[in-house]
Design a protein around this motif. Structure first.
Motif, short mmCIF file in Angstrom:
data_model
loop_
_atom_site.label_atom_id
_atom_site.label_comp_id
_atom_site.label_asym_id
_atom_site.label_seq_id
_atom_site.Cartn_x
_atom_site.Cartn_y
_atom_site.Cartn_z
N UNK A 28 4.44 5.68 -11.48
CA UNK A 28 3.45 6.74 -11.37
C UNK A 28 2.34 6.49 -10.32
N UNK A 29 2.21 5.41 -9.71
CA UNK A 29 1.38 5.35 -8.60
C UNK A 29 1.85 5.97 -7.33
N UNK A 30 1.17 6.38 -6.37
CA UNK A 30 1.18 6.72 -5.04
C UNK A 30 2.14 5.63 -4.33
N UNK A 31 3.21 5.89 -3.56
CA UNK A 31 3.80 4.90 -2.88
C UNK A 31 3.21 3.84 -2.21
N UNK A 32 2.08 4.19 -1.36
CA UNK A 32 1.27 3.43 -0.66
C UNK A 32 0.69 2.31 -1.85
N UNK A 33 0.06 3.03 -2.82
CA UNK A 33 -0.63 1.96 -3.62
C UNK A 33 0.51 1.20 -4.54
N UNK A 83 10.41 -6.34 6.80
CA UNK A 83 10.12 -5.98 8.10
C UNK A 83 10.42 -4.56 8.61
N UNK A 84 11.37 -3.92 8.19
CA UNK A 84 12.12 -2.87 8.23
C UNK A 84 11.22 -1.66 7.73
N UNK A 85 10.79 -0.65 8.64
CA UNK A 85 9.89 0.47 8.00
C UNK A 85 10.68 1.21 7.09
N UNK A 86 12.04 1.53 7.30
CA UNK A 86 12.64 2.35 6.23
C UNK A 86 12.78 1.71 4.88
N UNK A 87 12.99 0.43 5.08
CA UNK A 87 13.20 -0.55 3.93
C UNK A 87 11.91 -0.49 2.91
N UNK A 88 10.91 -0.38 3.82
CA UNK A 88 9.69 -0.55 3.00
C UNK A 88 9.40 0.77 2.30
N UNK A 89 9.72 2.11 3.06
CA UNK A 89 9.62 3.34 2.33
C UNK A 89 10.64 3.52 1.21
N UNK A 90 11.70 3.02 1.24
CA UNK A 90 12.62 3.17 -0.01
C UNK A 90 11.86 2.38 -0.99
N UNK A 91 11.52 1.04 -0.73
CA UNK A 91 11.01 0.43 -1.87
C UNK A 91 9.64 1.10 -2.53
N UNK A 92 8.93 1.56 -1.59
CA UNK A 92 7.71 2.12 -1.99
C UNK A 92 7.90 3.23 -3.04
N UNK A 152 3.32 0.14 -3.49
CA UNK A 152 3.74 -0.99 -2.47
C UNK A 152 2.85 -2.05 -2.30
N UNK A 153 1.50 -1.54 -2.11
CA UNK A 153 0.38 -2.40 -2.02
C UNK A 153 0.50 -3.62 -3.23
N UNK A 154 0.32 -3.00 -4.47
CA UNK A 154 0.26 -3.83 -5.41
C UNK A 154 1.50 -4.79 -5.53
N UNK A 155 2.77 -4.40 -5.15
CA UNK A 155 3.99 -5.13 -5.16
C UNK A 155 3.82 -6.23 -3.90
N UNK A 156 3.37 -5.81 -2.77
CA UNK A 156 3.23 -7.06 -1.70
C UNK A 156 2.41 -8.05 -2.28
N UNK A 157 1.23 -7.84 -2.83
CA UNK A 157 0.42 -8.82 -3.32
C UNK A 157 0.87 -9.78 -4.14
N UNK A 158 1.84 -9.07 -5.23
CA UNK A 158 2.53 -9.92 -6.21
C UNK A 158 3.55 -10.61 -5.60
#
Length: 253
Positions: A43-48, A26-35, A50-56
């Protein structure tokens, strides 16, 4: 186990699944660090990444929830995928048209109440949709369809048909599975407009998909309905919101 006891268990299990999926990031800073961490290792873009990670995460946690609930019913998983009768295609077509019409009506009422509301923009900012829109175009169909497949097996299959097997009548089982599904969708949004759009569309999808499942004895027709609905409206949000991508500082799960 009785139908009411199973309903209570399903509520607790679904709430736990969604809490474990949403709250740690829920914390944007934690999402950013994880991405950034995921991007450095894939080797993916951070946004992509994290999207794959979130879906998994969503699917793995959901699979655990499904396993727990399925074990508490006399259902066999393969029964949920029983082939529908040949005449089901017409019913499915009418279901798709009816669901789309009901959702168009719901959005129209929202625009009538507030003509300034930006529905496509609000939908594109929903966390999981924002993550999907960060992916290459063809994945914008695959990931919503995968989530829809899983949700249909859980809500319309295990919960709806499971309650029926445990002695609940069709109306209580349909009402409960639909309301639990809609509540789960609303729990993943952050504004009133998002809650209204996803809440009303989820109620419509839950009722129509539940009726299809009850009538055919399996989830395949409801699955086709939900997969087409999720993929279409996710891509419609992208088309209606030029440049709709998750900004680097606003990565979402």
């Amino acid at each position: 186990m009785s139908g009411p006891a199973f309903a209570a268990l399903a509520t607790a299990v679904v709430a736990g699944w969604l809490a474990l999926y949403r709250l740690p990031f829920n914390d944007p800073a934690r999402r950013r660090r994880t991405a950034l961490w995921l991007a450095g290792r894939t080797g993916l873009r951070p946004e992509a990444a994290f999207a794959v990670f979130g879906t998994a995460v969503y699917l793995v946690l959901g699979a655990l929830a499904l396993t727990v609930l399925l074990a508490c019913t006399p259902l066999a998983l393969h029964r949920l995928f029983a082939p529908p009768a040949p005449g089901t295609a017409l019913a499915l077509l009418l279901a798709v048209l009816g669901t789309s019409s009901a959702n168009i009506l719901g959005v129209s009422l929202l625009y009538r109440a507030d003509p300034r509301v930006d529905v496509p923009g609000e939908i594109a900012r929903i966390q999981w949709i924002a993550s999907v829109l960060a992916l290459p175009r063809h994945y914008r169909w695959i990931i919503p369809a995968a989530a829809a497949l899983f949700e249909e097996v859980l809500f319309r299959g295990v919960i709806l048909l499971g309650m029926a097997e445990l002695g609940s009548g069709p109306v209580p089982a349909l009402a409960f599975s639909t309301c639990l599904f809609a509540a789960g969708q609303v729990a993943l949004v952050s504004t009133r407009v998002q809650a209204y759009v996803l809440g009303t569309s989820s109620l419509t999808l839950g009722v129509v998909g539940g009726l299809l499942t009850w009538a055919t004895g399996g989830v395949l027709p409801a699955l086709v309905l939900h997969m087409s609905f999720a993929g279409f409206y996710t891509n419609l949000s992208a088309a209606s919101t030029p440049g709709a991508r998750t900004a680097p500082g606003r990565l979402s799960l």
